[in-house]
Design a protein around this motif. Structure first.
Motif, short mmCIF file in Angstrom:
data_model
loop_
_atom_site.label_atom_id
_atom_site.label_comp_id
_atom_site.label_asym_id
_atom_site.label_seq_id
_atom_site.Cartn_x
_atom_site.Cartn_y
_atom_site.Cartn_z
N LYS A 8 -2.51 5.75 -0.97
CA LYS A 8 -1.11 5.98 -1.32
C LYS A 8 -0.15 5.97 -0.14
O LYS A 8 -0.45 6.55 0.90
N ASN A 9 0.98 5.31 -0.35
CA ASN A 9 2.12 5.38 0.58
C ASN A 9 1.81 5.04 2.02
O ASN A 9 2.21 5.74 2.94
N GLY A 10 1.08 3.95 2.23
CA GLY A 10 0.81 3.52 3.60
C GLY A 10 1.73 2.39 4.01
O GLY A 10 2.50 1.86 3.18
N LEU A 11 1.66 2.02 5.28
CA LEU A 11 2.32 0.80 5.73
C LEU A 11 1.26 -0.29 5.65
O LEU A 11 0.32 -0.32 6.43
N LEU A 12 1.41 -1.17 4.65
CA LEU A 12 0.36 -2.15 4.37
C LEU A 12 0.61 -3.42 5.18
O LEU A 12 1.72 -3.98 5.14
N PRO A 15 -0.42 -10.40 4.14
CA PRO A 15 -0.16 -11.72 4.71
C PRO A 15 1.35 -12.00 4.80
O PRO A 15 1.80 -12.72 5.70
N SER A 16 2.11 -11.41 3.89
CA SER A 16 3.55 -11.67 3.88
C SER A 16 4.32 -10.77 4.83
O SER A 16 5.54 -10.88 4.95
N GLY A 17 3.62 -9.85 5.49
CA GLY A 17 4.31 -8.95 6.41
C GLY A 17 3.94 -7.50 6.14
O GLY A 17 3.09 -7.20 5.30
N ILE A 18 4.61 -6.61 6.87
CA ILE A 18 4.29 -5.19 6.72
C ILE A 18 5.24 -4.57 5.71
O ILE A 18 6.45 -4.74 5.80
N THR A 19 4.66 -3.88 4.74
CA THR A 19 5.51 -3.28 3.71
C THR A 19 4.94 -1.93 3.30
O THR A 19 3.73 -1.70 3.37
#
Ligand code: DOR
Ligand code: ZN
Ligand code: ZN
Length: 448
Positions: A8-12, A15-19
């Motif tokens: 939950k609620n991480g900085l993922l 491939p499209s970037g960090i979100t």
């Protein structure tokens, strides 16, 4: 619906970037990436303030099994992998027996199936072996093949003629040829000179193993490869001149890729004075200019792979080198420290987190035919994930490692950024300092 895990609620790092978001994992697969409305889960991992990465695919490890289980083995080596955020290890062929026959391949597979905590794949050996064996080992599931241009490992060293023969075969099989590019004749003759000189100090290893041996061998491989359509991959690049060769080959549209490791990115030849045999590797550590060129190449795409080159020896074998550096073997215990050291490099703006994921997960997965099952956070992929705390300090000590030999070239080094949770196919294998994975959980991975 209740799923297995929600992170939950991480900085993922996608491939499209960090979100910012949450990951949904079920049945060993990534089944969702959501911003809100997470389903209920058997296990909820709060990743607030942490980053979530695809698991690392370390395409250059020597787990010494079968052959030298006292140096490392599939259990200890993959415990270390789990602790270091590595979810797939790709093992090199210089085990005993060398991975040059289907029999040896199956033997290693059986061992890894019993012992491995993380997923595994194998590189076949491409020395003086018949073409039929290359074809058979490829069919058995090797992801790539490796040739040594030096004579260090008998069945794996290839003459120029053999190299070209294997390049033709592998271009037909559509599998990469990995090379240990050092000119064997130069290495041998400089070793004679070293003996005659009477030098035994740690720096002598670098002084008597010059970059030209690496540059020439890299150029020779590139030249031979141009005759075929093979994907040529240059392992453990240490010298700026070898980067130049790879860059040139790429400009000529050749399928040539390069790899380096933290050994060369973080150490220079001067490190030998302080760390002696523990920092002894082949090719050897080079100068500051080489190191700068490697960072540049890793960032600009000339070098596309970071791998640990985990090559353990026992403490006794290494200690011999303080008396005479040439009495210690080359290779370091590094699988567990590669990711933390690179996360620290991200914190110091040496590389971006996205680029680190590309070179240590996505690209190696692609080159070994494991993508998109491995190597990215995408729907349907294996849930191989790392939760990392970028602000958490680390202090490297051999005694704290999971490897069988509690030694490290990085003894005493400090930094920030550590993997805190490692997940392999939806199972947590490492969690806050504890390896919790099960022996034999790891699965064999063949190219898809
Ligand atoms: O330093 C090295 N160690 N370089 C190699 O190429 C082989 C490796 C090993 O297996 O010990
Ligand atoms: Zn090598
Ligand atoms: Zn190696």
């Amino acid at each position: 619906m209740t799923v297995d895990i929600v992170i939950k609620n991480g900085l993922l790092v996608l491939p499209s970037g960090i979100t910012e978001g949450s990951m949904v994992v079920d049945g060993g697969k990534i089944v969702g990436v959501v911003r809100s409305g997470e389903p209920s889960a058997d296990r909820v991992i709060d990743a607030t303030g942490k980053v979530v990465l695809p698991g690392m695919v370390d395409m250059h490890v020597h787990l010494r099994d079968p052959g030298f289980p006292e140096r490392e083995n599939f259990e200890s080596g993959t415990r270390a992998a789990a602790a270091g955020g590595v979810t797939t290890v790709v093992d090199m062929p210089n085990t005993v027996p060398a991975t040059v026959t289907v029999e040896a391949f199956k033997q290693k597979k059986g061992i890894a199936e019993r012992k491995s905590l993380v997923d595994f794949a194998f590189i076949g050996g491409a020395g003086e072996v018949p073409t039929e064996d290359i074809v058979a080992v490829s069919e058995a599931g090797a992801t790539a093949f490796k040739s040594f241009l030096i004579a260090r490992f008998k069945e794996l060293a290839a003459s120029d003629y053999t190299l070209l023969r294997h390049m033709n075969t592998l271009s037909e099989l559509d599998k990469p040829l990995l090379v240990h590019a050092e000119n064997g004749n130069l290495v041998d003759m400089y070793m004679e000179e070293a003996k005659a000189s009477g030098r035994t100090d740690p720096l002598a290893h670098c002084d008597f193993r010059p970059a030209i041996a690496e540059v020439e061998a890299t150029m020779r491989c590139v030249t031979l490869a141009a005759e075929t359509d093979v994907h040529l991959h240059i392992c453990h690049i240490s010298a700026a001149g070898a980067v130049d060769v790879v860059e040139w080959a790429q400009a000529m549209d050749q399928a040539v890729t390069g790899e380096t490791s933290t050994n060369y990115l973080l150490f220079t030849r001067e490190t030998m004075e302080e760390r002696g045999p523990y920092a002894k590797v082949d090719p050897p550590l080079r100068g500051k200019d080489d190191q700068l060129r490697l960072w540049e190449a890793l960032n600009d795409g000339t070098i596309d792979v970071l791998a640990s080159d985990h090559a353990p020896y026992t403490r006794e074998e290494k200690e011999r080198g303080w008396e005479n550096i040439f009495d210690a073997p080359s290779g370091g215990v590094v699988i567990e420290t590669t990711l933390p050291l690179m996360l620290d490099a991200v914190n110091r703006d040496m590389i971006s987190l996205e680029r680190l994921v590309e070179v240590f997960s996505t690209n190696p997965a692609m080159m070994n035919g494991l993508y998109p099952k491995k190597g990215d956070i995408v729907l349907g992929a294996d849930a191989d994930l790392v939760v990392a705390d970028m602000g958490k300090p680390f202090h490297i000590r051999g005694d704290d490692l999971q490897t069988i030999q509690k030694i490290t070239p990085y003894e005493g080094m400090k930094g920030k950024g550590v993997p805190v949770i490692t997940v392999v196919r939806g199972e947590i294998v490492y969690e806050y300092g504890q390896v919790v994975g099960k022996l034999g959980y790891g699965e064999f991975q063949r190219p898809i």
